[in-house]
Design a protein around this motif. Structure first.
Motif, PDB file in Angstrom:
ATOM      1  N   SER A 204       1.030  -1.400  -0.207  1.00 55.64           N
ATOM      2  CA  SER A 204       0.202  -0.241   0.681  1.00 55.64           C
ATOM      3  C   SER A 204       0.949   1.355  -0.208  1.00 55.64           C
ATOM      4  CB  SER A 204      -1.184   0.118   1.413  1.00 55.64           C
ATOM      5  OG  SER A 204      -0.071   0.215   2.459  1.00 55.64           O
ATOM      6  N   LEU A 207       2.428   1.800  -3.681  1.00 55.39           N
ATOM      7  CA  LEU A 207       1.251   1.869  -5.255  1.00 55.39           C
ATOM      8  C   LEU A 207       1.375   3.381  -4.425  1.00 55.39           C
ATOM      9  CD1 LEU A 207      -0.408  -1.255  -4.047  1.00 55.39           C
ATOM     10  CD2 LEU A 207       0.937  -0.694  -6.311  1.00 55.39           C
ATOM     11  N   ARG A 211       1.945   5.617  -7.790  1.00 55.96           N
ATOM     12  CA  ARG A 211       0.440   6.311  -8.137  1.00 55.96           C
ATOM     13  C   ARG A 211       0.247   7.981  -8.776  1.00 55.96           C
ATOM     14  NH1 ARG A 211      -3.459   1.819  -5.305  1.00 55.96           N
ATOM     15  NH2 ARG A 211      -3.583   0.309  -6.977  1.00 55.96           N
ATOM     16  N   LEU A 226       1.591  -8.506 -10.084  1.00 58.29           N
ATOM     17  CA  LEU A 226       0.563  -7.962  -9.085  1.00 58.29           C
ATOM     18  C   LEU A 226      -0.423  -7.472 -10.281  1.00 58.29           C
ATOM     19  CD1 LEU A 226       1.544  -5.687  -5.720  1.00 58.29           C
ATOM     20  CD2 LEU A 226       0.011  -7.293  -6.006  1.00 58.29           C
ATOM     21  N   ALA A 227      -1.191  -8.678  -9.661  1.00 56.92           N
ATOM     22  CA  ALA A 227      -2.503  -7.424 -11.083  1.00 56.92           C
ATOM     23  C   ALA A 227      -2.638  -6.144 -11.661  1.00 56.92           C
ATOM     24  CB  ALA A 227      -3.573  -8.469 -10.262  1.00 56.92           C
ATOM     25  N   VAL A 228      -2.343  -5.660 -10.262  1.00 59.90           N
ATOM     26  CA  VAL A 228      -2.262  -4.234 -10.378  1.00 59.90           C
ATOM     27  C   VAL A 228      -1.244  -3.582 -10.777  1.00 59.90           C
ATOM     28  CG1 VAL A 228      -4.671  -3.263  -9.074  1.00 59.90           C
ATOM     29  CG2 VAL A 228      -1.926  -3.709  -8.286  1.00 59.90           C
ATOM     30  N   THR A 229      -0.099  -3.525 -11.254  1.00 53.77           N
ATOM     31  CA  THR A 229       1.173  -3.197 -12.014  1.00 53.77           C
ATOM     32  C   THR A 229       1.309  -4.751 -12.911  1.00 53.77           C
ATOM     33  OG1 THR A 229       2.233  -4.093  -9.691  1.00 53.77           O
ATOM     34  CG2 THR A 229       1.422  -1.926 -10.183  1.00 53.77           C
ATOM     35  N   ASP A 279     -10.825  -8.092  -3.888  1.00 57.94           N
ATOM     36  CA  ASP A 279     -10.480  -6.953  -5.286  1.00 57.94           C
ATOM     37  C   ASP A 279      -9.762  -5.926  -4.186  1.00 57.94           C
ATOM     38  OD1 ASP A 279     -11.183  -8.702  -7.534  1.00 57.94           O
ATOM     39  OD2 ASP A 279     -12.766  -7.805  -8.185  1.00 57.94           O
ATOM     40  N   ARG A 280     -10.204  -5.723  -3.353  1.00 59.31           N
ATOM     41  CA  ARG A 280      -9.583  -4.433  -1.995  1.00 59.31           C
ATOM     42  C   ARG A 280      -8.649  -4.518  -1.944  1.00 59.31           C
ATOM     43  NH1 ARG A 280     -15.046  -3.576   1.692  1.00 59.31           N
ATOM     44  NH2 ARG A 280     -13.341  -2.312   2.522  1.00 59.31           N
ATOM     45  N   LEU A 282      -5.982  -7.515  -3.537  1.00 58.54           N
ATOM     46  CA  LEU A 282      -4.913  -6.936  -4.304  1.00 58.54           C
ATOM     47  C   LEU A 282      -5.014  -5.432  -4.751  1.00 58.54           C
ATOM     48  CD1 LEU A 282      -6.604  -9.797  -6.387  1.00 58.54           C
ATOM     49  CD2 LEU A 282      -4.364  -9.663  -5.913  1.00 58.54           C
ATOM     50  N   ALA A 283      -5.817  -4.605  -4.723  1.00 56.99           N
ATOM     51  CA  ALA A 283      -5.521  -3.704  -4.822  1.00 56.99           C
ATOM     52  C   ALA A 283      -4.335  -2.913  -3.864  1.00 56.99           C
ATOM     53  CB  ALA A 283      -6.927  -2.769  -5.166  1.00 56.99           C
ATOM     54  N   GLU A 284      -4.631  -3.701  -2.396  1.00 56.17           N
ATOM     55  CA  GLU A 284      -3.794  -3.152  -1.403  1.00 56.17           C
ATOM     56  C   GLU A 284      -2.052  -3.692  -1.944  1.00 56.17           C
ATOM     57  OE1 GLU A 284      -3.837  -0.880   0.611  1.00 56.17           O
ATOM     58  OE2 GLU A 284      -5.596   0.175  -0.083  1.00 56.17           O
TER      59      GLU A 284
END
Length: 319
Positions: A204, A207, A211, A226-229, A279-280, A282-284
């Motif tokens: 977190s 990221l 970001r 990571l799926a978010v990156t 999803d939350r 993973l976003a962290e």
């Protein structure tokens, strides 16, 4: 004879009471103790789990932050709590992987807890300040050319983020100067201000810097991207010894009835199956884990075995 029979019946009834209570568990709100301040990755994970578990348990699940002393204050509170499942701990790798391996005396030991479920695994982000190379190969070349003059922040020689940094430095065959801090926040401030060249922090924190455009993640220390990156590689793609992940997991005091442990595990497992919660997390920057209490116990034993020699070496340097 009648008196002996009555005493025997009473004793049998008293022995049966904990089992009956466990079968009806929970009978009041469940409290998750978080040994960190509000707002951090551990706190975020605990509040997500509390929200997901409450409907399944039929009771409110509260979060109580007890930070301090490298998670010792919160962990000790749970170790000394009534072993009925109503007070549990959201532990981190610091709490039950690193702290028991250090020479410092602890008011608790790993055996004071009963594993419930491994919630997530968290890789670390290697973040560099703006103006430095944003890919691993170029950064390594720069660091090698500077011959140890670049610096990086850590939370102390035997902290998990420094274990990740050491694995990366040794794997990449580079030297950098360690600057010790008391937490991620000041490291981020100094990185963004240009006085730190790199930091190794949880997902977190990394990221947030990435970001914002005020710092760049050049690599992760996880097993998979990571799926978010998806564009950012793992250092493990360059060498398997560079996988370093901390973890979050739920534990109860030792001697908590197995029926309560299994009820908590079932509620946590159901919560972790929620697409929204996954999803939350993973976003962290957290990978959802799950599994049985026995799976978590095995994981804890494996973590202790892996890090014991490394922590002993770094603790020796610290002394």
């Amino acid at each position: 004879m009648l008196r002996r029979t009555l005493f025997a019946s009473l004793a049998a009834l008293l022995l049966a009471l904990p089992a009956v209570a466990a079968e009806n568990f929970p009978t009041r709100p469940v409290t998750i103790i978080v040994p960190f301040p509000p707002g951090g990755a551990t706190d975020v994970a605990a509040r997500m789990m509390a929200e997901g578990m409450a409907p399944l348990l039929g009771q409110p699940v509260l979060v109580d932050n007890k930070p301090g002393a490298q998670t010792v204050i919160g962990a000790e509170a749970v170790a000394r709590a009534q072993p009925d499942g109503h007070t549990i701990l959201m532990a981190s790798g610091t709490t039950l992987t690193l702290n028991p391996l250090l020479p410092d005396r602890l008011p608790y030991k790993a055996e004071d807890f009963s594993p419930i479920v491994l919630v997530t695994k968290l890789p670390f982000a290697v973040v560099v300040r703006n103006g430095l190379p944003t890919n691993i190969a170029d950064f390594v070349k720069l660091a090698q050319s500077r011959n140890g003059s670049l610096n990086y922040g850590s939370n102390g020689p035997t902290s998990f983020n420094n274990l990740a940094a050491v694995a990366v430095l040794e794997g990449m065959k580079i030297r950098m100067q360690e600057i010790t801090y008391r937490g991620d926040a000041q490291q981020l401030n100094d990185l963004l201000g240009g006085t730190l060249d790199a930091i190794v922090v949880g997902g977190s924190s990394g990221l947030a810097a990435h970001r914002s455009g005020r710092g760049r993640i050049i690599g992760w220390t996880g097993e998979e991207r990571l799926a978010v990156t998806p564009e950012i590689p793992n250092f493990s793609e360059l060498g398997p010894d560079m996988v370093v992940q901390t973890w979050f997991g739920l534990l109860a005091p030792a001697r908590t009835p197995q029926a309560a442990i299994l009820r908590l595990n079932a509620a946590a497992a159901r919560a972790l199956q929620s697409t929204e919660l996954r999803d939350r997390l993973l976003a962290e920057g957290q990978f959802v884990a799950g599994g049985s209490p026995d799976d978590f116990a095995t994981f804890l034993a494996q973590q202790a075995e892996r890090w014991r020699p490394v922590v002993a070496r770094l603790a020796g340097k610290r002394e």
